[in-house]
Write a protein that holds these residues in place. Structure first.
Motif, PDB file in Angstrom:
ATOM      1  N   CYS A 135       5.735  -1.800   1.748  1.00  0.00           N
ATOM      2  CA  CYS A 135       5.260  -2.496   2.945  1.00  0.00           C
ATOM      3  C   CYS A 135       6.416  -2.679   3.915  1.00  0.00           C
ATOM      4  O   CYS A 135       7.584  -2.606   3.534  1.00  0.00           O
ATOM      5  CB  CYS A 135       4.643  -3.848   2.599  1.00  0.00           C
ATOM      6  SG  CYS A 135       5.811  -5.086   1.992  1.00  0.00           S
ATOM      7  N   TYR A 136       6.061  -2.899   5.186  1.00  0.00           N
ATOM      8  CA  TYR A 136       7.052  -3.325   6.167  1.00  0.00           C
ATOM      9  C   TYR A 136       7.328  -4.790   5.843  1.00  0.00           C
ATOM     10  O   TYR A 136       6.436  -5.514   5.399  1.00  0.00           O
ATOM     11  CB  TYR A 136       6.519  -3.176   7.588  1.00  0.00           C
ATOM     12  CG  TYR A 136       6.311  -1.737   7.981  1.00  0.00           C
ATOM     13  CD1 TYR A 136       7.400  -0.937   8.317  1.00  0.00           C
ATOM     14  CD2 TYR A 136       5.049  -1.174   7.993  1.00  0.00           C
ATOM     15  CE1 TYR A 136       7.221   0.399   8.660  1.00  0.00           C
ATOM     16  CE2 TYR A 136       4.862   0.155   8.326  1.00  0.00           C
ATOM     17  CZ  TYR A 136       5.948   0.935   8.656  1.00  0.00           C
ATOM     18  OH  TYR A 136       5.761   2.240   8.989  1.00  0.00           O
ATOM     19  N   THR A 137       8.542  -5.234   6.062  1.00  0.00           N
ATOM     20  CA  THR A 137       8.887  -6.605   5.694  1.00  0.00           C
ATOM     21  C   THR A 137       8.897  -7.527   6.911  1.00  0.00           C
ATOM     22  O   THR A 137       8.944  -7.065   8.056  1.00  0.00           O
ATOM     23  CB  THR A 137      10.275  -6.683   5.016  1.00  0.00           C
ATOM     24  OG1 THR A 137      11.297  -6.630   6.013  1.00  0.00           O
ATOM     25  CG2 THR A 137      10.471  -5.579   3.997  1.00  0.00           C
ATOM     26  N   THR A 138       8.874  -8.824   6.637  1.00  0.00           N
ATOM     27  CA  THR A 138       8.965  -9.815   7.712  1.00  0.00           C
ATOM     28  C   THR A 138      10.416 -10.106   8.075  1.00  0.00           C
ATOM     29  O   THR A 138      10.675 -10.857   9.012  1.00  0.00           O
ATOM     30  CB  THR A 138       8.271 -11.133   7.294  1.00  0.00           C
ATOM     31  OG1 THR A 138       8.839 -11.582   6.060  1.00  0.00           O
ATOM     32  CG2 THR A 138       6.770 -10.930   7.144  1.00  0.00           C
ATOM     33  N   ARG A 150       0.859  -1.192   0.000  1.00  0.00           N
ATOM     34  CA  ARG A 150       0.000   0.000   0.000  1.00  0.00           C
ATOM     35  C   ARG A 150       0.893   1.240   0.000  1.00  0.00           C
ATOM     36  O   ARG A 150       2.095   1.155   0.169  1.00  0.00           O
ATOM     37  CB  ARG A 150      -0.924   0.019   1.231  1.00  0.00           C
ATOM     38  CG  ARG A 150      -1.915  -1.134   1.292  1.00  0.00           C
ATOM     39  CD  ARG A 150      -2.954  -1.019   0.194  1.00  0.00           C
ATOM     40  NE  ARG A 150      -3.981  -2.030   0.283  1.00  0.00           N
ATOM     41  CZ  ARG A 150      -4.090  -3.072  -0.544  1.00  0.00           C
ATOM     42  NH1 ARG A 150      -3.202  -3.269  -1.498  1.00  0.00           N
ATOM     43  NH2 ARG A 150      -5.071  -3.926  -0.407  1.00  0.00           N
ATOM     44  N   ASN A 151       0.274   2.408  -0.136  1.00  0.00           N
ATOM     45  CA  ASN A 151       1.005   3.664  -0.070  1.00  0.00           C
ATOM     46  C   ASN A 151       0.239   4.638   0.829  1.00  0.00           C
ATOM     47  O   ASN A 151      -0.296   5.642   0.356  1.00  0.00           O
ATOM     48  CB  ASN A 151       1.214   4.263  -1.463  1.00  0.00           C
ATOM     49  CG  ASN A 151       2.212   5.408  -1.451  1.00  0.00           C
ATOM     50  OD1 ASN A 151       2.743   5.768  -0.416  1.00  0.00           O
ATOM     51  ND2 ASN A 151       2.445   5.989  -2.602  1.00  0.00           N
ATOM     52  N   PRO A 152       0.187   4.364   2.129  1.00  0.00           N
ATOM     53  CA  PRO A 152      -0.621   5.199   3.028  1.00  0.00           C
ATOM     54  C   PRO A 152      -0.067   6.594   3.266  1.00  0.00           C
ATOM     55  O   PRO A 152      -0.785   7.477   3.721  1.00  0.00           O
ATOM     56  CB  PRO A 152      -0.631   4.391   4.328  1.00  0.00           C
ATOM     57  CG  PRO A 152       0.650   3.626   4.293  1.00  0.00           C
ATOM     58  CD  PRO A 152       0.865   3.289   2.834  1.00  0.00           C
ATOM     59  N   ASP A 153       1.213   6.811   2.960  1.00  0.00           N
ATOM     60  CA  ASP A 153       1.825   8.106   3.249  1.00  0.00           C
ATOM     61  C   ASP A 153       2.313   8.832   1.984  1.00  0.00           C
ATOM     62  O   ASP A 153       3.139   9.737   2.070  1.00  0.00           O
ATOM     63  CB  ASP A 153       2.972   7.946   4.245  1.00  0.00           C
ATOM     64  CG  ASP A 153       4.073   7.036   3.728  1.00  0.00           C
ATOM     65  OD1 ASP A 153       3.855   6.335   2.711  1.00  0.00           O
ATOM     66  OD2 ASP A 153       5.151   7.011   4.331  1.00  0.00           O
ATOM     67  N   ASN A 154       1.789   8.455   0.828  1.00  0.00           N
ATOM     68  CA  ASN A 154       2.129   9.116  -0.444  1.00  0.00           C
ATOM     69  C   ASN A 154       3.613   9.079  -0.782  1.00  0.00           C
ATOM     70  O   ASN A 154       4.170  10.056  -1.267  1.00  0.00           O
ATOM     71  CB  ASN A 154       1.628  10.557  -0.465  1.00  0.00           C
ATOM     72  CG  ASN A 154       0.133  10.639  -0.517  1.00  0.00           C
ATOM     73  OD1 ASN A 154      -0.502   9.896  -1.262  1.00  0.00           O
ATOM     74  ND2 ASN A 154      -0.443  11.525   0.271  1.00  0.00           N
TER      75      ASN A 154
END
Length: 149
Positions: A51-54, A40-44
């Motif tokens: 995404c944050y990774t595992t 996603r791109n929640p912060d433009n």
């Protein structure tokens, strides 16, 4: 920038599995409104969905989300009830009112000024799908009649 992306890619461009947005391990964050691990791109972010990774050693990475090429048929319909993915040219409401340009705050002031044009969209996850502010001072906003594909 892919802010509208609502697909299911959940691996970064470097091949690392994305962390669930609703959890804060291995990386803590405050973007916990998304119930999936999709890019996603929640912060433009300028370069698009991420995404944050595992991987505990890699906090986040961009995702390789391709640009969509719509056929005329697909462009004028939605594939989900919410219609996030709808980017057609409909610009009148279900009652026939003309849509106000998103960059304008007149006749109705609002905070969705980053959207181009005056077409029906669903920037706030409204449950009944795409909508727009109207040019009619007596009707702030209305849903649009966007058919399913």
């Amino acid at each position: 920038m892919g802010k509208e992306y609502r697909g299911t890619i959940n691996i970064t461009a470097m091949g690392i599995q994305c962390q669930q947005w609703s959890v804060t391990t291995p990386h803590s964050h405050s973007w916990n409104s998304e119930p999936s691990n999709y890019c996603r791109n929640p912060d433009n972010e300028h370069y698009g969905p991420w995404c944050y990774t595992t991987d505990p050693t890699v906090r986040w990475q961009y995702c390789d989300v391709p640009f969509c090429v719509y056929s005329k048929e697909a462009k004028e319909c939605k594939t989900t009830t919410l219609g996030y993915e709808y980017y057609g040219i409909a610009n009148t409401t279900i009652t026939g009112r003309e849509c106000q340009a998103w960059v304008l705050d007149t006749p109705h002031d609002h905070s969705n000024n980053e959207l181009p044009g005056n077409e029906c969209r669903n920037p706030d996850a409204s449950p009944n799908g795409p909508w727009c502010y109207t040019t009619d001072v007596s009707s702030r906003w209305e849903y649009c009649n966007i058919p399913f594909c």
